[in-house]
Scaffold this motif. Structure first.
Motif, PDB file in Angstrom:
ATOM      1  N   ILE A  67      83.850  36.147  30.235  1.00  0.00           N
ATOM      2  CA  ILE A  67      84.680  37.374  29.470  1.00  0.00           C
ATOM      3  C   ILE A  67      84.764  38.318  28.980  1.00  0.00           C
ATOM      4  O   ILE A  67      85.476  40.094  29.554  1.00  0.00           O
ATOM      5  N   ALA A  68      83.658  38.156  28.532  1.00  0.00           N
ATOM      6  CA  ALA A  68      83.185  40.023  27.504  1.00  0.00           C
ATOM      7  C   ALA A  68      82.901  40.614  28.442  1.00  0.00           C
ATOM      8  O   ALA A  68      83.385  42.038  28.846  1.00  0.00           O
ATOM      9  N   LEU A  69      82.242  40.317  29.972  1.00  0.00           N
ATOM     10  CA  LEU A  69      81.610  41.659  31.163  1.00  0.00           C
ATOM     11  C   LEU A  69      83.123  41.741  31.974  1.00  0.00           C
ATOM     12  O   LEU A  69      82.909  43.048  32.163  1.00  0.00           O
ATOM     13  N   VAL A  70      83.805  41.228  31.916  1.00  0.00           N
ATOM     14  CA  VAL A  70      84.819  41.344  33.061  1.00  0.00           C
ATOM     15  C   VAL A  70      86.214  42.086  32.628  1.00  0.00           C
ATOM     16  O   VAL A  70      86.559  42.175  33.523  1.00  0.00           O
ATOM     17  N   SER A  71      86.162  41.334  31.787  1.00  0.00           N
ATOM     18  CA  SER A  71      87.643  41.832  31.408  1.00  0.00           C
ATOM     19  C   SER A  71      87.671  43.220  30.827  1.00  0.00           C
ATOM     20  O   SER A  71      88.778  43.746  31.407  1.00  0.00           O
ATOM     21  N   PRO A  72      88.065  44.267  30.820  1.00  0.00           N
ATOM     22  CA  PRO A  72      87.331  45.371  30.984  1.00  0.00           C
ATOM     23  C   PRO A  72      87.908  46.146  32.255  1.00  0.00           C
ATOM     24  O   PRO A  72      88.359  46.892  32.866  1.00  0.00           O
ATOM     25  N   LEU A  73      87.152  45.315  33.450  1.00  0.00           N
ATOM     26  CA  LEU A  73      87.853  45.345  34.275  1.00  0.00           C
ATOM     27  C   LEU A  73      89.023  44.827  34.983  1.00  0.00           C
ATOM     28  O   LEU A  73      90.147  45.840  35.711  1.00  0.00           O
ATOM     29  N   VAL A  74      89.767  43.303  34.206  1.00  0.00           N
ATOM     30  CA  VAL A  74      90.684  43.112  34.431  1.00  0.00           C
ATOM     31  C   VAL A  74      91.740  44.052  33.918  1.00  0.00           C
ATOM     32  O   VAL A  74      93.062  44.580  34.662  1.00  0.00           O
ATOM     33  N   GLY A  75      91.116  44.501  33.236  1.00  0.00           N
ATOM     34  CA  GLY A  75      92.245  45.558  31.951  1.00  0.00           C
ATOM     35  C   GLY A  75      93.226  46.575  32.661  1.00  0.00           C
ATOM     36  O   GLY A  75      93.971  46.462  32.571  1.00  0.00           O
TER      37      GLY A  75
END
Length: 426
Positions: A67-75
């Motif tokens: 979650i911590a690593l992927v969240s910026p891309l999701v954002g």
């Protein structure tokens, strides 16, 4: 504005609006439940797969790293295309990644499935939050954020208990709970309003491509608030990890009692805060609420460190629940106030990175300290940290109610371009 779009400061009166709110609140019950759902059977999993305690612990926390690593891309994806499609896809990935545990008998494969679950959870957390922030304004936003907290804590109570009951049949059975993401993904496509991504010439399109690093550099308050997420989550995980050991020291060994002790009291307190959150913000304001939360956390850690009887220790989950019930909606709204509207998804994703990054790192920081000293020492060090946060929060100011960054009514932010306004439909 289309008649079926959410009107700032209004309640969800139409069936379509109620459907959107229902789906988003249900999705909110899943976003932070990746590990807690199977926590009651983790020891059974460890024995069945013949792995050590650290490896078993990673089954609970590996999704947080994803979650911590992927969240910026999701954002960034959310800023570009809106939350509807990423949320629907995330719910499906969440359901498949989590539900895979029903048929897995290999630790490496199970570990990989937990990382996939984390990818889906990143989309669920970020997109559901961004959608709620985008649909509501003013007092109604505070109410919805409070309801979201209540929904999240209700999930934190219901899913682990359901997993504990299913675990009596098989350690695989609790993984079926994750499959709820599949029908919710379909419901998201039907219930949430469509949004068109901005054209390359739109200012919002340029803003959405700025990225997380530039957002933090240009809006230092967002960076400070995300740092607050990291610090508070990391410090409060000391209680979550150490409470079972502390209860064992005080003679409470029944695992069901331990689960009810931590889950029921904390979730109940947080749910009550969520239901009254709009009234609390109207009376006290966001800054005072954050100071109240930090004070509650400090008191919880101090009681945890010195309590010598199980009855006194009951104050700990209550105080923790109050702090968490305040912090989740308040920091979410404060970050949204501090960031540009066109980068709402990125700002929300940074909260997910901070929240779950702090959760993942906490045992790595406090584990060796507690092992080398004692649980009480670890709690006292954490209490010093939350006391420092409390002191720093006296510098936190209320959001400026006169600027375009504050959502207090229909004129609080510039109206979105015509091709970005919500359009109801599937």
């Amino acid at each position: 504005m289309p008649a079926d779009a959410a009107v700032p400061g209004s309640s969800p009166e139409s069936a379509a609006d109620r459907g959107s709110l229902t789906v988003l609140l249900l999705a909110s019950t899943l976003g932070v439940m990746g590990g807690a759902t199977i926590a009651p059977v983790i020891e059974v999993i460890r024995q069945a797969l013949d792995v050590g305690g650290t490896a078993a612990g990673l089954v609970l926390t590996s999704h947080s790293l994803a979650i911590a690593l992927v969240s910026p891309l999701v954002g960034r994806t959310t800023d570009r295309f809106g939350p509807r499609l990423p949320l629907a896809a995330g719910l499906v990935v969440y359901g498949l990644g989590g539900g895979a545990g029903l048929v897995i008998d290999s630790y490496p494969v199970l570990f990989a499935s937990r990382l996939i679950l984390g990818v889906g959870a990143a989309a669920v957390f970020t997109c559901s939050t961004a959608a709620l922030l985008g649909l509501y304004r003013g007092e109604m936003r505070d109410k919805v954020m409070g309801w979201r907290t209540t929904a999240t804590t209700a999930g934190g109570f219901a899913y682990p208990l359901a997993a504990g009951a299913l675990g009596n049949a098989s350690w695989h059975a609790p993984f079926a709970i994750y499959l709820i993401g599949l029908p919710l993904g379909a419901a998201t496509l039907l219930a949430l309003p469509k949004t068109s991504h901005a054209s390359p010439s739109d200012p919002s399109a340029k803003g959405s491509r700025r990225g997380a690093v530039r957002l933090l550099r240009e809006h230092p308050l967002v960076l400070a608030l995300c740092g607050l997420w990291v610090a508070t989550t990391g410090l409060m995980m000391v209680l979550a990890v150490s409470l079972p050991r502390r209860l064992d020291q005080l003679g409470i060994h029944d695992t069901l009692v331990v689960a009810l002790y931590g889950t029921v009291l904390a979730s109940g307190a947080a749910s009550l805060v969520g239901l009254t959150y709009a009234k609390l913000t109207a009376r006290l304001g966001y800054a005072a609420l954050m100071r109240t939360a930090a004070g509650a956390w400090t008191a919880a850690l101090l009681v945890f460190a010195v309590a010598e009887h199980w009855a006194v220790l009951m104050l700990v989950p209550v105080l923790t629940g109050i702090g968490s019930g305040i912090t989740m909606p308040t920091l979410t709204v404060l970050v949204d106030h501090a960031a540009p509207a066109e980068q709402r998804g990125t700002a929300t994703s940074l909260q997910a990175t901070a929240l779950f990054g702090g959760q993942f790192a906490s045992p790595l920081v406090f584990g060796p300290l507690i092992d080398a000293t004692s649980i009480a020492t670890g709690a006292l060090v954490a209490a010093a940290g939350t006391a420092g946060i409390l002191a720093a929060l006296f510098r936190l100011k209320e959001p400026d109610q006169t600027t375009g960054l504050t959502d207090t009514g229909e004129g609080d932010r510039p109206e979105a371009p015509a091709d970005e306004r919500p359009q109801r439909g599937s």
